[in-house]
Write a protein that holds these residues in place. Sequence first.
Motif, PDB file in Angstrom:
ATOM      1  N   ASP A   1      47.344 -17.174  42.035  1.00 48.82           N
ATOM      2  CA  ASP A   1      48.766 -17.625  41.999  1.00 48.82           C
ATOM      3  C   ASP A   1      48.506 -19.076  41.543  1.00 48.82           C
ATOM      4  O   ASP A   1      49.428 -19.348  40.746  1.00 48.82           O
ATOM      5  N   LEU A   2      47.835 -20.105  41.760  1.00 49.25           N
ATOM      6  CA  LEU A   2      47.248 -21.090  41.090  1.00 49.25           C
ATOM      7  C   LEU A   2      47.057 -21.225  39.541  1.00 49.25           C
ATOM      8  O   LEU A   2      47.462 -21.755  38.796  1.00 49.25           O
ATOM      9  N   ALA A   3      46.093 -20.051  39.264  1.00 48.37           N
ATOM     10  CA  ALA A   3      45.938 -20.053  37.902  1.00 48.37           C
ATOM     11  C   ALA A   3      46.990 -19.639  37.106  1.00 48.37           C
ATOM     12  O   ALA A   3      47.196 -20.141  36.046  1.00 48.37           O
ATOM     13  N   LYS A   4      47.811 -18.720  37.698  1.00 47.77           N
ATOM     14  CA  LYS A   4      49.143 -18.221  36.852  1.00 47.77           C
ATOM     15  C   LYS A   4      49.930 -19.723  36.765  1.00 47.77           C
ATOM     16  O   LYS A   4      50.797 -19.762  35.786  1.00 47.77           O
ATOM     17  N   LYS A   5      50.341 -20.376  37.570  1.00 47.51           N
ATOM     18  CA  LYS A   5      51.011 -21.623  37.712  1.00 47.51           C
ATOM     19  C   LYS A   5      50.419 -22.355  36.641  1.00 47.51           C
ATOM     20  O   LYS A   5      51.202 -23.162  35.921  1.00 47.51           O
ATOM     21  N   GLU A   6      49.104 -22.619  36.784  1.00 42.90           N
ATOM     22  CA  GLU A   6      48.680 -23.521  35.816  1.00 42.90           C
ATOM     23  C   GLU A   6      48.836 -23.156  34.248  1.00 42.90           C
ATOM     24  O   GLU A   6      49.004 -24.034  33.432  1.00 42.90           O
ATOM     25  N   GLN A   7      48.536 -21.799  34.027  1.00 46.17           N
ATOM     26  CA  GLN A   7      48.790 -21.271  32.787  1.00 46.17           C
ATOM     27  C   GLN A   7      50.567 -21.497  32.448  1.00 46.17           C
ATOM     28  O   GLN A   7      50.760 -21.977  31.125  1.00 46.17           O
TER      29      GLN A   7
ATOM     30  N   LYS B   1      66.462 -38.015  23.885  1.00 42.13           N
ATOM     31  CA  LYS B   1      65.778 -36.522  24.005  1.00 42.13           C
ATOM     32  C   LYS B   1      64.294 -36.857  23.910  1.00 42.13           C
ATOM     33  O   LYS B   1      63.853 -36.107  24.915  1.00 42.13           O
ATOM     34  N   MET B   2      63.997 -37.703  23.057  1.00 40.56           N
ATOM     35  CA  MET B   2      62.407 -37.772  23.418  1.00 40.56           C
ATOM     36  C   MET B   2      61.929 -38.454  24.510  1.00 40.56           C
ATOM     37  O   MET B   2      60.976 -37.948  25.094  1.00 40.56           O
ATOM     38  N   LYS B   3      62.930 -39.333  25.139  1.00 37.12           N
ATOM     39  CA  LYS B   3      62.399 -40.049  26.444  1.00 37.12           C
ATOM     40  C   LYS B   3      62.499 -38.962  27.515  1.00 37.12           C
ATOM     41  O   LYS B   3      61.445 -38.997  28.355  1.00 37.12           O
ATOM     42  N   GLN B   4      63.546 -37.940  27.376  1.00 37.36           N
ATOM     43  CA  GLN B   4      63.586 -36.893  28.463  1.00 37.36           C
ATOM     44  C   GLN B   4      62.560 -36.043  28.375  1.00 37.36           C
ATOM     45  O   GLN B   4      61.754 -35.666  29.369  1.00 37.36           O
ATOM     46  N   THR B   5      61.796 -35.695  27.230  1.00 40.79           N
ATOM     47  CA  THR B   5      61.047 -34.838  26.855  1.00 40.79           C
ATOM     48  C   THR B   5      59.741 -35.565  27.413  1.00 40.79           C
ATOM     49  O   THR B   5      58.733 -34.813  28.030  1.00 40.79           O
ATOM     50  N   GLU B   6      59.369 -37.000  27.324  1.00 30.91           N
ATOM     51  CA  GLU B   6      58.105 -37.325  27.400  1.00 30.91           C
ATOM     52  C   GLU B   6      58.144 -37.540  29.128  1.00 30.91           C
ATOM     53  O   GLU B   6      57.031 -37.186  29.690  1.00 30.91           O
ATOM     54  N   SER B   7      59.349 -37.575  29.689  1.00 34.59           N
ATOM     55  CA  SER B   7      59.237 -37.674  31.216  1.00 34.59           C
ATOM     56  C   SER B   7      58.828 -36.294  31.726  1.00 34.59           C
ATOM     57  O   SER B   7      58.194 -36.149  32.754  1.00 34.59           O
ATOM     58  N   GLN B   8      59.341 -35.169  31.046  1.00 30.55           N
ATOM     59  CA  GLN B   8      59.276 -34.079  31.387  1.00 30.55           C
ATOM     60  C   GLN B   8      57.727 -33.755  31.370  1.00 30.55           C
ATOM     61  O   GLN B   8      56.947 -33.161  32.235  1.00 30.55           O
ATOM     62  N   LEU B   9      56.981 -34.036  30.391  1.00 31.98           N
ATOM     63  CA  LEU B   9      55.764 -33.984  29.941  1.00 31.98           C
ATOM     64  C   LEU B   9      54.701 -34.719  31.087  1.00 31.98           C
ATOM     65  O   LEU B   9      53.972 -34.182  31.691  1.00 31.98           O
ATOM     66  N   LYS B  10      55.139 -35.746  31.434  1.00 36.66           N
ATOM     67  CA  LYS B  10      54.497 -36.788  32.475  1.00 36.66           C
ATOM     68  C   LYS B  10      54.403 -35.979  33.807  1.00 36.66           C
ATOM     69  O   LYS B  10      53.325 -35.771  34.413  1.00 36.66           O
ATOM     70  N   THR B  11      55.686 -35.279  34.022  1.00 37.75           N
ATOM     71  CA  THR B  11      55.797 -34.866  35.226  1.00 37.75           C
ATOM     72  C   THR B  11      54.885 -33.424  35.588  1.00 37.75           C
ATOM     73  O   THR B  11      54.132 -32.927  36.430  1.00 37.75           O
ATOM     74  N   LEU B  12      54.914 -32.791  34.406  1.00 36.99           N
ATOM     75  CA  LEU B  12      54.085 -31.522  34.274  1.00 36.99           C
ATOM     76  C   LEU B  12      52.704 -31.745  34.334  1.00 36.99           C
ATOM     77  O   LEU B  12      51.940 -31.148  35.030  1.00 36.99           O
ATOM     78  N   LYS B  13      52.193 -32.822  33.640  1.00 35.08           N
ATOM     79  CA  LYS B  13      50.837 -33.263  33.494  1.00 35.08           C
ATOM     80  C   LYS B  13      50.258 -33.553  35.085  1.00 35.08           C
ATOM     81  O   LYS B  13      49.231 -33.333  35.432  1.00 35.08           O
ATOM     82  N   ASN B  14      51.231 -34.250  35.776  1.00 32.06           N
ATOM     83  CA  ASN B  14      50.826 -34.644  36.943  1.00 32.06           C
ATOM     84  C   ASN B  14      50.845 -33.588  37.996  1.00 32.06           C
ATOM     85  O   ASN B  14      49.852 -33.294  38.681  1.00 32.06           O
ATOM     86  N   GLN B  15      51.679 -32.440  37.803  1.00 32.19           N
ATOM     87  CA  GLN B  15      51.644 -31.034  38.587  1.00 32.19           C
ATOM     88  C   GLN B  15      50.198 -30.259  38.339  1.00 32.19           C
ATOM     89  O   GLN B  15      49.756 -29.714  39.176  1.00 32.19           O
ATOM     90  N   LEU B  16      49.912 -30.491  36.941  1.00 31.16           N
ATOM     91  CA  LEU B  16      48.730 -29.715  36.578  1.00 31.16           C
ATOM     92  C   LEU B  16      47.440 -30.584  37.218  1.00 31.16           C
ATOM     93  O   LEU B  16      46.438 -29.710  37.757  1.00 31.16           O
ATOM     94  N   LYS B  17      47.426 -31.817  37.249  1.00 32.92           N
ATOM     95  CA  LYS B  17      46.514 -32.372  37.992  1.00 32.92           C
ATOM     96  C   LYS B  17      46.187 -32.208  39.516  1.00 32.92           C
ATOM     97  O   LYS B  17      45.393 -31.639  39.977  1.00 32.92           O
ATOM     98  N   MET B  18      47.490 -31.939  40.118  1.00 30.81           N
ATOM     99  CA  MET B  18      47.474 -31.425  41.606  1.00 30.81           C
ATOM    100  C   MET B  18      46.812 -30.249  41.911  1.00 30.81           C
ATOM    101  O   MET B  18      46.152 -29.917  42.723  1.00 30.81           O
ATOM    102  N   ILE B  19      47.375 -29.413  40.593  1.00 29.58           N
ATOM    103  CA  ILE B  19      46.811 -28.072  40.938  1.00 29.58           C
ATOM    104  C   ILE B  19      45.389 -27.880  40.797  1.00 29.58           C
ATOM    105  O   ILE B  19      44.591 -27.202  41.618  1.00 29.58           O
TER     106      ILE B  19
END
Length: 69
Positions: free
Chosen positions: A3-9, A48-66
Amino acid sequence: GKDLAKKEQQIRKRISQLEDELATLNNNLGFFADSKKGDAFRSSFEDKMKQTESQLKTLKNQLKMIRNM
């Protein structure tokens, strides 16, 4: 596990999509750089760029946690 591997993908795929979107927005921003009427467009793109950058930052943090699990 599996499940973690799938979430990471999924997160990696979304990061890639957002990075592409950001590149496109940045490119489009250039078209309005010299236009006087482009101010409203530019502001919209920058938001739109600021929103996208914010989403990216959040996702990268999630990836680190995984990865650290």
